[in-house]
Design an enzyme around this catalytic site. Structure first.
Site, PDB file in Angstrom:
ATOM      1  N   ASN A 181      -3.800   5.680  11.930  1.00 22.46           N
ATOM      2  CA  ASN A 181      -4.836   6.709  11.803  1.00 22.46           C
ATOM      3  C   ASN A 181      -4.894   7.596  13.040  1.00 22.46           C
ATOM      4  O   ASN A 181      -4.604   7.156  14.148  1.00 22.46           O
ATOM      5  CB  ASN A 181      -6.200   6.053  11.558  1.00 22.46           C
ATOM      6  CG  ASN A 181      -6.187   5.206  10.300  1.00 22.46           C
ATOM      7  OD1 ASN A 181      -5.301   5.362   9.472  1.00 22.46           O
ATOM      8  ND2 ASN A 181      -7.136   4.310  10.167  1.00 22.46           N
ATOM      9  N   HIS A 229       0.838   7.207  14.636  1.00 22.35           N
ATOM     10  CA  HIS A 229       1.072   8.560  14.110  1.00 22.35           C
ATOM     11  C   HIS A 229       0.365   9.616  14.950  1.00 22.35           C
ATOM     12  O   HIS A 229       0.020  10.688  14.452  1.00 22.35           O
ATOM     13  CB  HIS A 229       0.640   8.647  12.640  1.00 22.35           C
ATOM     14  CG  HIS A 229       1.547   7.870  11.725  1.00 22.35           C
ATOM     15  ND1 HIS A 229       1.175   7.397  10.488  1.00 22.35           N
ATOM     16  CD2 HIS A 229       2.843   7.463  11.880  1.00 22.35           C
ATOM     17  CE1 HIS A 229       2.185   6.746   9.927  1.00 22.35           C
ATOM     18  NE2 HIS A 229       3.209   6.765  10.755  1.00 22.35           N
ATOM     19  N   CYS A 270      -0.314  23.463  22.782  1.00 22.51           N
ATOM     20  CA  CYS A 270       0.294  24.772  22.524  1.00 22.51           C
ATOM     21  C   CYS A 270       1.802  24.614  22.337  1.00 22.51           C
ATOM     22  O   CYS A 270       2.472  23.976  23.154  1.00 22.51           O
ATOM     23  CB  CYS A 270      -0.008  25.719  23.689  1.00 22.51           C
ATOM     24  SG  CYS A 270       0.897  27.276  23.556  1.00 22.51           S
ATOM     25  N   SER A 301      -1.503   1.048   2.689  1.00 22.30           N
ATOM     26  CA  SER A 301      -0.718   0.830   1.473  1.00 22.30           C
ATOM     27  C   SER A 301       0.653   0.259   1.816  1.00 22.30           C
ATOM     28  O   SER A 301       1.385  -0.171   0.932  1.00 22.30           O
ATOM     29  CB  SER A 301      -0.564   2.144   0.704  1.00 22.30           C
ATOM     30  OG  SER A 301       0.065   3.108   1.536  1.00 22.30           O
ATOM     31  N   PRO A 331      -8.657  -3.623  -0.860  1.00 26.81           N
ATOM     32  CA  PRO A 331      -9.143  -3.821  -2.236  1.00 26.81           C
ATOM     33  C   PRO A 331      -8.005  -4.032  -3.233  1.00 26.81           C
ATOM     34  O   PRO A 331      -8.220  -4.560  -4.329  1.00 26.81           O
ATOM     35  CB  PRO A 331      -9.886  -2.524  -2.562  1.00 26.81           C
ATOM     36  CG  PRO A 331     -10.068  -1.807  -1.276  1.00 26.81           C
ATOM     37  CD  PRO A 331      -9.005  -2.293  -0.332  1.00 26.81           C
TER      38      PRO A 331
HETATM   39  P1  OAD Z   1      -2.790   5.159   2.319  1.00 26.86           P
HETATM   40  O1  OAD Z   1      -3.705   6.239   1.870  1.00 26.86           O
HETATM   41  O2  OAD Z   1      -1.387   5.201   1.886  1.00 26.86           O
HETATM   42  O3  OAD Z   1      -3.374   3.754   1.846  1.00 26.86           O
HETATM   43  C1  OAD Z   1      -4.719   3.429   1.980  1.00 26.86           C
HETATM   44  C2  OAD Z   1      -4.886   1.964   1.670  1.00 26.86           C
HETATM   45  O4  OAD Z   1      -6.237   1.629   1.933  1.00 26.86           O
HETATM   46  C3  OAD Z   1      -4.608   1.585   0.214  1.00 26.86           C
HETATM   47  O5  OAD Z   1      -3.813   0.414   0.169  1.00 26.86           O
HETATM   48  C4  OAD Z   1      -6.005   1.326  -0.373  1.00 26.86           C
HETATM   49  O6  OAD Z   1      -5.991   0.297  -1.373  1.00 26.86           O
HETATM   50  C5  OAD Z   1      -6.742   0.852   0.867  1.00 26.86           C
HETATM   51  N1  OAD Z   1      -8.204   1.074   0.856  1.00 26.86           N
HETATM   52  C6  OAD Z   1      -8.942   1.994   0.182  1.00 26.86           C
HETATM   53  N2  OAD Z   1     -10.246   1.854   0.474  1.00 26.86           N
HETATM   54  C7  OAD Z   1     -10.345   0.828   1.355  1.00 26.86           C
HETATM   55  C8  OAD Z   1     -11.428   0.186   2.026  1.00 26.86           C
HETATM   56  N3  OAD Z   1     -12.702   0.573   1.881  1.00 26.86           N
HETATM   57  N4  OAD Z   1     -11.146  -0.866   2.853  1.00 26.86           N
HETATM   58  C9  OAD Z   1      -9.860  -1.277   3.013  1.00 26.86           C
HETATM   59  N5  OAD Z   1      -8.811  -0.709   2.412  1.00 26.86           N
HETATM   60  C10 OAD Z   1      -9.040   0.331   1.587  1.00 26.86           C
HETATM   61  O7  OAD Z   1      -2.945   5.092   3.926  1.00 26.86           O
HETATM   62  P2  OAD Z   1      -1.902   4.578   5.006  1.00 26.86           P
HETATM   63  O8  OAD Z   1      -1.269   3.312   4.584  1.00 26.86           O
HETATM   64  O9  OAD Z   1      -2.607   4.619   6.309  1.00 26.86           O
HETATM   65  O10 OAD Z   1       1.063   9.491   7.683  1.00 26.86           O
HETATM   66  O11 OAD Z   1      -0.842   5.740   4.981  1.00 26.86           O
HETATM   67  C11 OAD Z   1       0.208   5.710   5.878  1.00 26.86           C
HETATM   68  C12 OAD Z   1       0.563   7.101   6.297  1.00 26.86           C
HETATM   69  O12 OAD Z   1       0.793   7.929   5.180  1.00 26.86           O
HETATM   70  C13 OAD Z   1      -0.519   7.839   7.051  1.00 26.86           C
HETATM   71  O13 OAD Z   1      -0.608   7.473   8.418  1.00 26.86           O
HETATM   72  C14 OAD Z   1      -0.118   9.256   6.895  1.00 26.86           C
HETATM   73  C15 OAD Z   1       0.185   9.228   5.405  1.00 26.86           C
HETATM   74  O14 OAD Z   1       0.973  10.203   4.916  1.00 26.86           O
HETATM   75  C16 OAD Z   1       1.298  10.656   8.234  1.00 26.86           C
HETATM   76  O15 OAD Z   1       0.545  11.583   8.135  1.00 26.86           O
HETATM   77  C17 OAD Z   1       2.573  10.711   9.044  1.00 26.86           C
END
Ligand code: OAD
Length: 253
Positions: free
Chosen positions: A103, A120, A128, A190, A215
């Site tokens: 995050n 990330h 800039c 995810s 979840p």
């Molecule tokens: P994702 O949006 O891919 O996944 C979010 C995860 O959080 C999913 O597995 C959901 O089931 C879970 N989730 C949803 N609500 C929740 C809650 N209240 N408590 C716990 N879990 C919950 O996010 P990331 O895995 O962080 O990269 O995505 C990885 C990267 O993809 C990000 O850092 C970003 C994105 O594109 C870049 O921007 C380079």
């Protein structure tokens, strides 16, 4: 569920070196939408169009308008929730050493975590593209898009866009943390974006126990992770921390 919380709390209280890997899901209860799944940002936008470095370089105004400016509005008012606070508490208790987060919202540091790898990058600062001058994102006026430095160069956030590499020092620190922990908490990711999603695999191969809080199951569930506590990060973490505190208090008596 209560039995599972107890089991996880016992493993946490007995661990010597915990590392957490967190993703967008940990900040959902702080009002920041995730990327994938229901209500996710990538339902509205094509990530290759708004979050790829080539898109930013070819049309920075579009990326600022569609993605960065709305993120800025969300992030300035977001506060850590019980999950961020719980991880900071585990660090304070001497159990958790490092948080590796995907995050860019700075909420772990705001909650009090001191050893945070921002895998990330971060949205807290802009740089800039021409002269490298850095400014705090909160201090920038968005009356002109894209915002520009005094030298005329365009500001970009210090986050890692798709198509960019993870800074070597962050990758190194994460790999070391993953390979030296005895327990990894994987919260709200995810686990589909590499190389972040490989950190639990490294931890597992080095003998650590992997526990997920989410979840939904992920590709790690049942293969790399041994336990999945199915639920919202804040809700689950609040219960786990209360149980860990109880176990530690019992031990002290
Ligand atoms: P994702 O949006 O891919 O996944 C979010 C995860 O959080 C999913 O597995 C959901 O089931 C879970 N989730 C949803 N609500 C929740 C809650 N209240 N408590 C716990 N879990 C919950 O996010 P990331 O895995 O962080 O990269 O995505 C990885 C990267 O993809 C990000 O850092 C970003 C994105 O594109 C870049 O921007 C380079």
């Amino acid at each position: 569920m209560e039995e599972l919380i107890k089991k996880v709390a016992e493993q946490i209280a007995a661990a010597k070196h915990i590392v957490a890997l967190t993703g967008a899901g940990i900040s959902v209860e702080s009002g920041i939408p995730p990327f994938r799944g229901k209500g996710g940002l990538w339902e509205k936008f094509d990530p290759m169009e708004v979050a790829h470095i080539n898109s930013f370089m070819s049309n920075p105004e579009k990326v600022w308008r569609l993605l960065i400016s709305s993120m800025k509005d969300l992030l300035v008012s977001a506060k850590p929730n019980a999950a961020h606070i719980g991880l900071a508490r585990l660090e304070e208790l001497g159990l958790l050493k490092t948080v590796i987060t995907q995050n860019i919202d700075g909420l772990h540091q705001m909650a009090g975590s001191r050893d945070v790898v921002e895998f990330h990058g971060s949205f807290a600062w802009l740089r800039c593209l021409d002269c490298g001058n850095r400014v705090k994102t909160v201090d920038i006026e968005l009356s002109q898009m894209p915002p520009r430095c005094e030298c005329g160069g365009i500001y970009r956030p210090e986050c890692v866009f798709f198509g960019e590499s993870i800074p070597m020092q962050d990758l190194d620190r994460s790999q070391v943390a993953a390979s030296t922990c005895d327990l990894m908490l994987v919260v709200g990711t995810s686990a589909v974006v590499q190389p972040a999603a490989f950190m639990p695999v490294i931890a597992r191969q080095s003998g650590a126990t992997i526990i997920e809080i989410n979840p939904e199951p992920t590709p790690l569930t049942g293969t790399t992770s041994t336990l999945l506590v199915q639920g919202k990060a804040g809700k689950v973490m609040r219960k786990i921390i209360a149980e860990v505190e109880r176990i530690l208090a019992d031990k002290r008596q």
